[in-house]
Design a protein around this motif. Structure first.
Motif, short mmCIF file in Angstrom:
data_model
loop_
_atom_site.label_atom_id
_atom_site.label_comp_id
_atom_site.label_asym_id
_atom_site.label_seq_id
_atom_site.Cartn_x
_atom_site.Cartn_y
_atom_site.Cartn_z
N HIS A 1 59.61 58.66 37.09
CA HIS A 1 60.18 58.64 38.44
C HIS A 1 59.72 57.43 39.24
CE1 HIS A 1 62.17 62.64 38.60
NE2 HIS A 1 61.24 62.99 37.71
N LYS A 2 59.07 56.49 38.54
CA LYS A 2 58.53 55.28 39.18
C LYS A 2 57.53 55.63 40.28
CE LYS A 2 62.67 52.54 38.12
NZ LYS A 2 62.07 52.16 36.83
N LEU A 3 56.74 56.68 39.99
CA LEU A 3 55.65 57.11 40.87
C LEU A 3 54.35 57.00 40.10
CD1 LEU A 3 57.36 60.33 42.31
CD2 LEU A 3 57.20 58.09 43.43
N SER A 4 53.24 57.22 40.77
CA SER A 4 51.95 57.14 40.08
C SER A 4 50.94 58.04 40.76
CB SER A 4 51.44 55.68 40.07
OG SER A 4 51.23 55.22 41.39
N ALA A 5 49.85 58.29 40.06
CA ALA A 5 48.73 59.05 40.61
C ALA A 5 47.56 58.09 40.81
CB ALA A 5 48.33 60.18 39.65
N PRO A 6 46.79 58.26 41.89
CA PRO A 6 46.97 59.27 42.95
C PRO A 6 47.83 58.78 44.11
CG PRO A 6 44.92 58.13 43.31
CD PRO A 6 45.53 57.50 42.07
N GLN A 7 48.45 57.60 43.97
CA GLN A 7 49.22 57.03 45.09
C GLN A 7 50.32 57.96 45.57
OE1 GLN A 7 48.45 55.41 42.31
NE2 GLN A 7 47.11 53.73 42.99
N ASP A 8 50.99 58.64 44.61
CA ASP A 8 52.11 59.51 44.97
C ASP A 8 51.83 60.99 44.71
OD1 ASP A 8 54.13 57.39 45.66
OD2 ASP A 8 53.69 56.82 43.58
N MET A 9 50.87 61.30 43.88
CA MET A 9 50.55 62.69 43.56
C MET A 9 49.11 62.77 43.05
SD MET A 9 52.01 65.82 43.33
CE MET A 9 53.76 65.58 43.04
N SER A 10 48.33 63.70 43.62
CA SER A 10 46.98 63.92 43.12
C SER A 10 47.01 64.93 41.98
CB SER A 10 46.06 64.42 44.23
OG SER A 10 45.83 63.41 45.18
N ILE A 11 46.22 64.67 40.94
CA ILE A 11 46.24 65.52 39.75
C ILE A 11 44.80 65.78 39.29
CG2 ILE A 11 46.88 65.65 37.30
CD1 ILE A 11 49.36 64.03 37.95
N VAL A 12 44.54 67.03 38.90
CA VAL A 12 43.28 67.39 38.26
C VAL A 12 43.61 68.16 36.98
CG1 VAL A 12 43.04 69.53 39.60
CG2 VAL A 12 41.02 68.52 38.54
N GLY A 13 42.87 67.89 35.92
CA GLY A 13 43.12 68.53 34.63
C GLY A 13 42.07 69.58 34.29
N PHE A 14 42.03 69.93 33.01
CA PHE A 14 41.06 70.92 32.52
C PHE A 14 40.77 70.60 31.06
CE2 PHE A 14 39.01 74.72 31.27
CZ PHE A 14 38.70 75.47 32.40
N ASP A 15 39.54 70.36 30.72
CA ASP A 15 39.00 70.13 29.36
C ASP A 15 37.96 69.01 29.38
OD1 ASP A 15 40.43 72.07 27.97
OD2 ASP A 15 42.07 70.71 27.47
N ASP A 16 38.28 67.92 30.07
CA ASP A 16 37.52 66.67 29.99
C ASP A 16 37.53 66.16 28.56
OD1 ASP A 16 36.22 64.50 31.08
OD2 ASP A 16 34.22 65.32 30.71
N ALA A 17 38.73 66.00 28.02
CA ALA A 17 38.90 65.40 26.69
C ALA A 17 38.38 63.96 26.73
CB ALA A 17 40.37 65.42 26.29
N ASN A 18 38.10 63.41 25.56
CA ASN A 18 37.46 62.09 25.53
C ASN A 18 38.32 60.98 26.11
OD1 ASN A 18 39.33 61.89 23.49
ND2 ASN A 18 37.85 61.69 21.83
N TYR A 19 39.63 61.20 26.23
CA TYR A 19 40.50 60.18 26.81
C TYR A 19 40.58 60.28 28.34
CZ TYR A 19 43.69 64.18 26.58
OH TYR A 19 44.24 65.43 26.69
N ALA A 20 40.00 61.34 28.93
CA ALA A 20 40.19 61.58 30.36
C ALA A 20 39.65 60.44 31.22
CB ALA A 20 39.52 62.89 30.77
N GLU A 21 38.57 59.78 30.76
CA GLU A 21 38.04 58.67 31.54
C GLU A 21 38.49 57.32 31.02
OE1 GLU A 21 33.82 58.61 31.52
OE2 GLU A 21 33.63 58.67 29.34
N LEU A 22 39.42 57.31 30.07
CA LEU A 22 39.94 56.07 29.51
C LEU A 22 41.32 55.72 30.04
CD1 LEU A 22 38.87 56.58 25.77
CD2 LEU A 22 37.60 55.38 27.58
N ILE A 23 42.05 56.72 30.52
CA ILE A 23 43.41 56.48 31.00
C ILE A 23 43.36 55.95 32.44
CG2 ILE A 23 44.40 58.23 29.51
CD1 ILE A 23 44.48 60.13 31.87
#
Length: 348
Positions: A263-285
């Motif tokens: 939708h040509k949007l991004s986080a957190p500029q257009d939407m705040s997001i929180v996940g669940f797990d803390d997978a190893n990629y969570a701090e790489l993206i």
């Protein structure tokens, strides 16, 4: 020419004993004089005899092998769980066999029945597919099995789960503390225990903050990246979209980010997001994902220790429907922005 494989009769010949005597010694079914024992051990060492270790273990009543049944291995959460479980099993001199089901019921049933054929001494079993009663029926009367990560309702076996309710509450609190009032929850299948519990924690956080629970902002589907993107499309189509989303898994969060990009949007500029797990990629993206850390390694280690106690009959209470809960932790990164700082916030 390749070297000839050393067999049991070669050991018996070098030791000057019958094949039957050597076989019974290796199976711990005979007591021999120390001098005779040494002759066998010397022959084994000289010939570098390896033998059929599986057959030997089975003859003693067990395979000294644990099965780890997982729905998938591509998900880093399950990969971390498997690595920790293997290390814990190895520390107890057990081998670990990885069994991947891809949520196929026939495969799940097949691996449970391994217990009947003694291919494994015990099972660590995980599924993220709602049970229609078939798995529960297979588990009736089974012992030496521990459920991990997800429940099979009605199964009277030990279980090791994350503290999902606390995790759901902490996730929602991250967003509420940033000032968001229209917060959505995107979870996996509504029949799953983990989904219901994380949703319950989400509701608790809203109630504690005196915020209304809005059913149109709650979506259940699959624990997949594809459903995350579909959910984002549905939420953005609402007359009043949310300003923040709690994703019930980091995989779902990846799908939400995919949807924002579409939708040509991004986080957190257009939407705040929180996940669940803390997978190893969570701090790489990008952005680094705020999330709830459930320790996959601790899940694997705890389940192995529980199963080993059962196998060694060290703990009678483990035979009952006991549930161990692994603590969770709130991890704050850059996927959350204060309410009012984004275009969608201003529109709402």
């Amino acid at each position: 020419m390749a070297n000839k494989r050393v067999v049991l009769s070669d050991v018996a010949r070098l030791a000057g004993l019958s094949k039957a005597t050597v076989s019974r010694y290796l199976n711990n079914s005979i007591v021999l004089p120390q001098q005779t024992t040494q002759r066998i051990e010397d022959a084994i060492s000289t010939l570098n005899y390896r033998g059929n270790s599986l057959a030997r273990r089975l003859s003693k009543g067990g395979s000294e092998t644990i099965g780890l049944v997982l729905p998938e291995i591509s998900n880093p959460f399950f990969a971390e769980l498997a690595e920790a479980a293997e290390a814990a099993a190895s520390a107890h001199q057990y081998s670990l066999v990885l069994c991947v089901t891809r949520n196929n019921l026939e495969k799940e049933v097949q691996f449970i029945r391994w217990l009947d054929t003694r291919q494994v001494d015990g099972l660590l079993f995980a599924t993220n597919r709602p049970d229609n009663g078939a798995l529960l029926a297979e588990l009736q009367g089974q012992s030496n099995i521990v459920l991990i990560d997800e429940d099979i309702p009605g199964a009277d076996v030990p279980k090791v789960f994350a503290d999902n309710v606390t995790g759901g509450r902490l996730a929602a609190q991250q967003l509420i503390e940033a000032g968001h009032q229209r917060v959505a929850y995107v979870g996996g299948p509504g029949e799953l225990m983990s989904v219901r519990e994380r949703h319950e924690g989400f509701r608790q956080a809203l109630a504690e903050a005196n915020l209304p629970y809005l059913p149109e902002l709650v979506l259940f589907g699959d624990y997949t990246r594809e459903f995350g993107q579909h959910a984002l499309d549905s939420l953005l189509a609402l007359p009043e979209p949310p300003t923040a989303i709690f994703a019930g898994s980091d995989y779902l969060a990846l799908g939400l980010l995919d949807g924002l990009r579409a939708h040509k949007l991004s986080a957190p500029q257009d939407m705040s997001i929180v996940g669940f797990d803390d997978a190893n990629y969570a701090e790489l993206i990008t952005p680094r994902l705020s999330t709830i850390r459930q320790n996959a390694g601790e899940l694997g280690r705890t389940a192995v220790e529980l199963l080993i106690k059962m196998l060694k009959e060290e703990s009678q209470e483990t035979q009952e429907n006991s549930v161990a809960r692994i603590p969770v932790q709130s991890v704050k990164r850059e996927s959350i922005a204060p309410h009012g700082n984004t275009p969608l916030d201003k529109a709402v």
